[in-house]
Enzyme design. Structure first.
Site, PDB file in Angstrom:
ATOM      1  N   GLU A   1       0.871  -0.967   0.097  1.00  0.00           N
ATOM      2  CA  GLU A   1       0.218   0.100   0.013  1.00  0.00           C
ATOM      3  C   GLU A   1       0.984   1.162  -0.062  1.00  0.00           C
ATOM      4  O   GLU A   1       1.660   1.518   1.032  1.00  0.00           O
ATOM      5  CB  GLU A   1      -0.941   0.189   1.293  1.00  0.00           C
ATOM      6  CG  GLU A   1      -1.727   1.348   1.329  1.00  0.00           C
ATOM      7  CD  GLU A   1      -2.180   1.318   2.794  1.00  0.00           C
ATOM      8  OE1 GLU A   1      -2.671   0.419   3.415  1.00  0.00           O
ATOM      9  OE2 GLU A   1      -2.449   2.445   3.270  1.00  0.00           O
TER      10      GLU A   1
ATOM     11  N   ARG B   1       0.386  10.514   0.775  1.00  0.00           N
ATOM     12  CA  ARG B   1       0.846  11.568   1.726  1.00  0.00           C
ATOM     13  C   ARG B   1       1.980  12.267   1.272  1.00  0.00           C
ATOM     14  O   ARG B   1       2.357  13.230   1.764  1.00  0.00           O
ATOM     15  CB  ARG B   1       1.015  10.797   3.032  1.00  0.00           C
ATOM     16  CG  ARG B   1      -0.054   9.980   3.525  1.00  0.00           C
ATOM     17  CD  ARG B   1       0.180   9.440   4.900  1.00  0.00           C
ATOM     18  NE  ARG B   1      -0.622   8.251   5.397  1.00  0.00           N
ATOM     19  CZ  ARG B   1      -0.673   7.540   6.387  1.00  0.00           C
ATOM     20  NH1 ARG B   1       0.728   7.292   6.826  1.00  0.00           N
ATOM     21  NH2 ARG B   1      -1.531   6.297   6.504  1.00  0.00           N
TER      22      ARG B   1
ATOM     23  N   THR C   1      -4.649   6.108   2.255  1.00  0.00           N
ATOM     24  CA  THR C   1      -4.907   7.579   2.431  1.00  0.00           C
ATOM     25  C   THR C   1      -5.723   8.229   1.155  1.00  0.00           C
ATOM     26  O   THR C   1      -5.517   9.312   1.099  1.00  0.00           O
ATOM     27  CB  THR C   1      -3.601   8.437   2.789  1.00  0.00           C
ATOM     28  OG1 THR C   1      -2.925   7.517   3.510  1.00  0.00           O
ATOM     29  CG2 THR C   1      -3.762   9.489   3.541  1.00  0.00           C
TER      30      THR C   1
ATOM     31  N   LYS D   1     -10.698  -1.914   7.116  1.00  0.00           N
ATOM     32  CA  LYS D   1      -9.455  -1.594   7.618  1.00  0.00           C
ATOM     33  C   LYS D   1     -10.037  -1.261   9.123  1.00  0.00           C
ATOM     34  O   LYS D   1     -10.959  -0.465   9.475  1.00  0.00           O
ATOM     35  CB  LYS D   1      -8.789  -0.550   7.059  1.00  0.00           C
ATOM     36  CG  LYS D   1      -7.677   0.322   7.800  1.00  0.00           C
ATOM     37  CD  LYS D   1      -6.893   0.969   6.840  1.00  0.00           C
ATOM     38  CE  LYS D   1      -6.160   2.420   7.502  1.00  0.00           C
ATOM     39  NZ  LYS D   1      -4.971   2.818   6.938  1.00  0.00           N
TER      40      LYS D   1
END
Ligand code: 3PG
Length: 209
Positions: free
Chosen positions: A41, A45, A69, A129
């Site tokens: 993943e 960011r 994100t 998640k």
């Protein structure tokens, strides 16, 4: 691939990567593959994250590459254009769920509470998640969801490290764990690929019963 099979493929551990320099993306991914990782993943960011996803996809077609994100529908579309294969978000919104469907991207949104789980379930999501795992109640909270949400499977992330990952993996409702400890930012910056491969291999040798 759907999100459940991606999480099974990743198991026991999905590395969560924050990449500051685009030229480090491929060597980092190679180090993780050398350590046995099958899915990663890349968090959105940093400004280079989308390019990093595209570069890794091109260089290492055998690796499953998703984005983390993903907090807006616009980012969901960018991930799809870059060739990202799944999307992870710290939370869930109806708009984000709709964007994932539009893009045809397997989606792993984050939840903490029972109400959030039920909202995700109402949108047909069964793989979630659990974030931020350690702050939100950790193994104890997650284990208490096993009986009430019997069909829901979780990928806990947030504060998971080598020394506590096994406790999560023992839970019947955990498919895999995620975390940044396998490839921390400073190790990536120093291009310490050997140590990252070793961390990956150590994490992958943990058994998910
Ligand atoms: C995530 O996005 O899942 C988290 O930032 C990972 O948490 P960690 O850095 O504590 O592993």
């Amino acid at each position: 691939m759907n999100i459940r099979s991606i999480l099974h493929e990743a198991a026991p551990v999905m590395p969560v990567l924050t990449i500051e320099e685009s030229e480090l993306a491929v060597p980092l991914a190679e180090a993780l593959v050398a350590g046995g990782m099958r899915a990663v993943e890349v968090t959105l960011r940093t400004p280079v994250a989308i390019a990093a996803i595209a570069n890794i996809r091109q260089a290492l077609p055998e690796l499953i590459v998703g984005a983390g994100t993903v907090v807006t529908p616009r980012l969901m579309h960018e991930v799809q254009k870059a060739g990202g294969q799944f999307a992870v978000s710290p939370g869930f919104s109806t708009a984000l769920g709709a964007a994932a469907q539009e893009c045809g991207l397997p989606f792993l949104p984050g939840v903490v509470t029972a109400s959030e789980i039920q909202i995700a379930m109402e949108h047909g999501l069964e793989n979630l998640k659990f974030f931020p795992a350690e702050h939100a109640g950790g193994v104890k909270l997650l284990s208490s969801y096993a009986s009430v949400f019997a069909d829901i499977r979780f990928c806990p992330t947030g504060g998971i490290r080598e020394d506590n990952m096994a406790h999560y993996l023992e839970l019947s409702n955990v498919t895999c764990v995620g975390g940044s400890w396998i490839a921390p930012r400073d190790m990536i910056a120093k291009q310490n690929w050997n140590s990252i491969s070793k961390r990956a291999a150590k994490a992958m040798s943990a058994v998910n019963e």
